[in-house]
Motif scaffolding. Structure first.
Motif, PDB file in Angstrom:
ATOM      1  N   GLN A 290      -0.086 -12.620  24.181  1.00 10.82           N
ATOM      2  CA  GLN A 290      -1.240 -12.071  23.483  1.00 10.82           C
ATOM      3  C   GLN A 290      -0.933 -12.019  21.997  1.00 10.82           C
ATOM      4  O   GLN A 290       0.193 -11.732  21.590  1.00 10.82           O
ATOM      5  CB  GLN A 290      -1.579 -10.679  24.017  1.00 10.82           C
ATOM      6  CG  GLN A 290      -2.064 -10.697  25.461  1.00 10.82           C
ATOM      7  CD  GLN A 290      -2.491  -9.326  25.942  1.00 10.82           C
ATOM      8  OE1 GLN A 290      -1.883  -8.327  25.573  1.00 10.82           O
ATOM      9  NE2 GLN A 290      -3.526  -9.277  26.758  1.00 10.82           N
ATOM     10  N   LEU A 291      -1.964 -12.296  21.201  1.00 11.97           N
ATOM     11  CA  LEU A 291      -1.798 -12.381  19.756  1.00 11.97           C
ATOM     12  C   LEU A 291      -2.679 -11.336  19.086  1.00 11.97           C
ATOM     13  O   LEU A 291      -3.867 -11.217  19.408  1.00 11.97           O
ATOM     14  CB  LEU A 291      -2.184 -13.786  19.277  1.00 11.97           C
ATOM     15  CG  LEU A 291      -1.399 -14.922  19.941  1.00 11.97           C
ATOM     16  CD1 LEU A 291      -2.069 -16.266  19.679  1.00 11.97           C
ATOM     17  CD2 LEU A 291       0.034 -14.945  19.443  1.00 11.97           C
ATOM     18  N   VAL A 292      -2.106 -10.589  18.163  1.00 14.17           N
ATOM     19  CA  VAL A 292      -2.841  -9.555  17.453  1.00 14.17           C
ATOM     20  C   VAL A 292      -2.726  -9.809  15.958  1.00 14.17           C
ATOM     21  O   VAL A 292      -1.622  -9.760  15.391  1.00 14.17           O
ATOM     22  CB  VAL A 292      -2.303  -8.152  17.794  1.00 14.17           C
ATOM     23  CG1 VAL A 292      -3.071  -7.088  17.012  1.00 14.17           C
ATOM     24  CG2 VAL A 292      -2.412  -7.894  19.292  1.00 14.17           C
TER      25      VAL A 292
ATOM     26  N   LEU B 260      -1.640 -11.897   5.769  1.00  8.03           N
ATOM     27  CA  LEU B 260      -2.034 -11.653   7.144  1.00  8.03           C
ATOM     28  C   LEU B 260      -0.821 -11.775   8.060  1.00  8.03           C
ATOM     29  O   LEU B 260       0.079 -12.573   7.795  1.00  8.03           O
ATOM     30  CB  LEU B 260      -3.101 -12.654   7.583  1.00  8.03           C
ATOM     31  CG  LEU B 260      -4.344 -12.775   6.704  1.00  8.03           C
ATOM     32  CD1 LEU B 260      -5.334 -13.753   7.327  1.00  8.03           C
ATOM     33  CD2 LEU B 260      -4.990 -11.432   6.467  1.00  8.03           C
ATOM     34  N   SER B 261      -0.839 -10.982   9.123  1.00  7.12           N
ATOM     35  CA  SER B 261       0.236 -11.037  10.117  1.00  7.12           C
ATOM     36  C   SER B 261      -0.343 -11.301  11.491  1.00  7.12           C
ATOM     37  O   SER B 261      -1.448 -10.856  11.809  1.00  7.12           O
ATOM     38  CB  SER B 261       1.015  -9.716  10.146  1.00  7.12           C
ATOM     39  OG  SER B 261       1.630  -9.453   8.902  1.00  7.12           O
ATOM     40  N   CYS B 262       0.411 -11.989  12.306  1.00 12.73           N
ATOM     41  CA  CYS B 262       0.028 -12.256  13.684  1.00 12.73           C
ATOM     42  C   CYS B 262       1.223 -11.892  14.556  1.00 12.73           C
ATOM     43  O   CYS B 262       2.254 -12.577  14.502  1.00 12.73           O
ATOM     44  CB  CYS B 262      -0.345 -13.716  13.868  1.00 12.73           C
ATOM     45  SG  CYS B 262      -0.526 -14.231  15.591  1.00 12.73           S
TER      46      CYS B 262
ATOM     47  N   THR C 254     -13.881 -16.269   2.692  1.00 14.82           N
ATOM     48  CA  THR C 254     -14.365 -15.173   3.525  1.00 14.82           C
ATOM     49  C   THR C 254     -14.617 -15.664   4.945  1.00 14.82           C
ATOM     50  O   THR C 254     -15.356 -16.629   5.160  1.00 14.82           O
ATOM     51  CB  THR C 254     -15.655 -14.577   2.936  1.00 14.82           C
ATOM     52  OG1 THR C 254     -15.348 -13.983   1.670  1.00 14.82           O
ATOM     53  CG2 THR C 254     -16.246 -13.539   3.871  1.00 14.82           C
ATOM     54  N   ALA C 255     -13.977 -15.003   5.916  1.00 18.54           N
ATOM     55  CA  ALA C 255     -14.069 -15.434   7.308  1.00 18.54           C
ATOM     56  C   ALA C 255     -13.276 -14.452   8.171  1.00 18.54           C
ATOM     57  O   ALA C 255     -12.552 -13.596   7.656  1.00 18.54           O
ATOM     58  CB  ALA C 255     -13.500 -16.835   7.491  1.00 18.54           C
ATOM     59  N   VAL C 256     -13.407 -14.617   9.469  1.00 15.19           N
ATOM     60  CA  VAL C 256     -12.505 -13.952  10.402  1.00 15.19           C
ATOM     61  C   VAL C 256     -11.345 -14.904  10.639  1.00 15.19           C
ATOM     62  O   VAL C 256     -11.555 -16.077  10.957  1.00 15.19           O
ATOM     63  CB  VAL C 256     -13.197 -13.601  11.735  1.00 15.19           C
ATOM     64  CG1 VAL C 256     -12.194 -12.934  12.683  1.00 15.19           C
ATOM     65  CG2 VAL C 256     -14.388 -12.694  11.496  1.00 15.19           C
TER      66      VAL C 256
ATOM     67  N   TRP D 198      -8.039 -16.472  22.524  1.00  9.39           N
ATOM     68  CA  TRP D 198      -8.237 -15.993  21.163  1.00  9.39           C
ATOM     69  C   TRP D 198      -8.219 -14.475  21.106  1.00  9.39           C
ATOM     70  O   TRP D 198      -8.752 -13.808  21.979  1.00  9.39           O
ATOM     71  CB  TRP D 198      -9.561 -16.500  20.601  1.00  9.39           C
ATOM     72  CG  TRP D 198      -9.589 -17.981  20.410  1.00  9.39           C
ATOM     73  CD1 TRP D 198     -10.176 -18.895  21.229  1.00  9.39           C
ATOM     74  CD2 TRP D 198      -8.985 -18.724  19.341  1.00  9.39           C
ATOM     75  NE1 TRP D 198      -9.982 -20.161  20.725  1.00  9.39           N
ATOM     76  CE2 TRP D 198      -9.256 -20.098  19.575  1.00  9.39           C
ATOM     77  CE3 TRP D 198      -8.245 -18.367  18.210  1.00  9.39           C
ATOM     78  CZ2 TRP D 198      -8.813 -21.104  18.707  1.00  9.39           C
ATOM     79  CZ3 TRP D 198      -7.800 -19.369  17.356  1.00  9.39           C
ATOM     80  CH2 TRP D 198      -8.089 -20.716  17.616  1.00  9.39           C
ATOM     81  N   GLY D 199      -7.607 -13.930  20.049  1.00 12.12           N
ATOM     82  CA  GLY D 199      -7.602 -12.503  19.831  1.00 12.12           C
ATOM     83  C   GLY D 199      -8.847 -12.058  19.086  1.00 12.12           C
ATOM     84  O   GLY D 199      -9.811 -12.818  18.957  1.00 12.12           O
ATOM     85  N   GLN D 200      -8.806 -10.834  18.584  1.00 12.35           N
ATOM     86  CA  GLN D 200      -9.961 -10.277  17.873  1.00 12.35           C
ATOM     87  C   GLN D 200     -10.085 -10.828  16.461  1.00 12.35           C
ATOM     88  O   GLN D 200     -11.171 -10.808  15.883  1.00 12.35           O
ATOM     89  CB  GLN D 200      -9.839  -8.749  17.801  1.00 12.35           C
ATOM     90  CG  GLN D 200      -9.818  -8.061  19.143  1.00 12.35           C
ATOM     91  CD  GLN D 200     -11.190  -8.023  19.779  1.00 12.35           C
ATOM     92  OE1 GLN D 200     -12.207  -8.203  19.124  1.00 12.35           O
ATOM     93  NE2 GLN D 200     -11.240  -7.808  21.077  1.00 12.35           N
ATOM     94  N   GLY D 201      -8.988 -11.303  15.936  1.00 12.97           N
ATOM     95  CA  GLY D 201      -9.016 -11.786  14.563  1.00 12.97           C
ATOM     96  C   GLY D 201      -8.985 -10.639  13.562  1.00 12.97           C
ATOM     97  O   GLY D 201      -9.057  -9.460  13.924  1.00 12.97           O
TER      98      GLY D 201
END
Length: 121
Positions: A3-5, A20-22, A90-92, A111-114
């Motif tokens: 799972q990716l957050v 950003l971090s994943c 600008t995006a998710v 896909w995660g929530q982004g």
């Protein structure tokens, strides 16, 4: 399944920086390619950047020279350093693992929530 957050998004002004971090729930050491993607309203999801286990990177044309992808296998985390962002960034933003470095349109995980990134002018 891994799972990716994603985290680190927010509202920034054009020209500022953002990282950003994943975070992956499992080890990414054996995962060859990891990538960042984004989806703007009304547009299809697109590749932003990908990195393989050897550190080789590839970027979308619109972010070359401004964004940098990196990975820390010990922390099971992938990063996206966004320098000089523009309103059109600008995006998710999402992370995932392409099936390989060349075939980035297919991914291995759900896909995660982004994380939302909004760049103001």
């Amino acid at each position: 399944q891994v799972q990716l957050v994603e985290s680190g998004g927010g509202l920034v002004q054009a020209g500022d920086s953002l990282r950003l971090s994943c975070a992956a729930s499992g080890s990414i050491f054996s995962i060859n390619a990891m990538g960042w993607y984004r989806q703007a309203p009304g547009k299809q999801r697109e590749l932003v950047a990908v990195i393989d286990s050897g550190g080789r990177t590839k970027y979308g044309d619109s972010v070359k020279g401004r964004f940098t992808i990196s990975r820390d296998n010990a922390k099971n985390t992938v990063y996206l350093q966004m320098n000089s962002p523009k309103p059109e960034d600008t995006a998710v933003y999402y992370c995932n693992a392409p099936i390989d470095f060349a075939t980035t349109s297919l991914v291995k995980f759900r896909w995660g929530q982004g994380t939302q990134v909004t760049v103001s002018s």
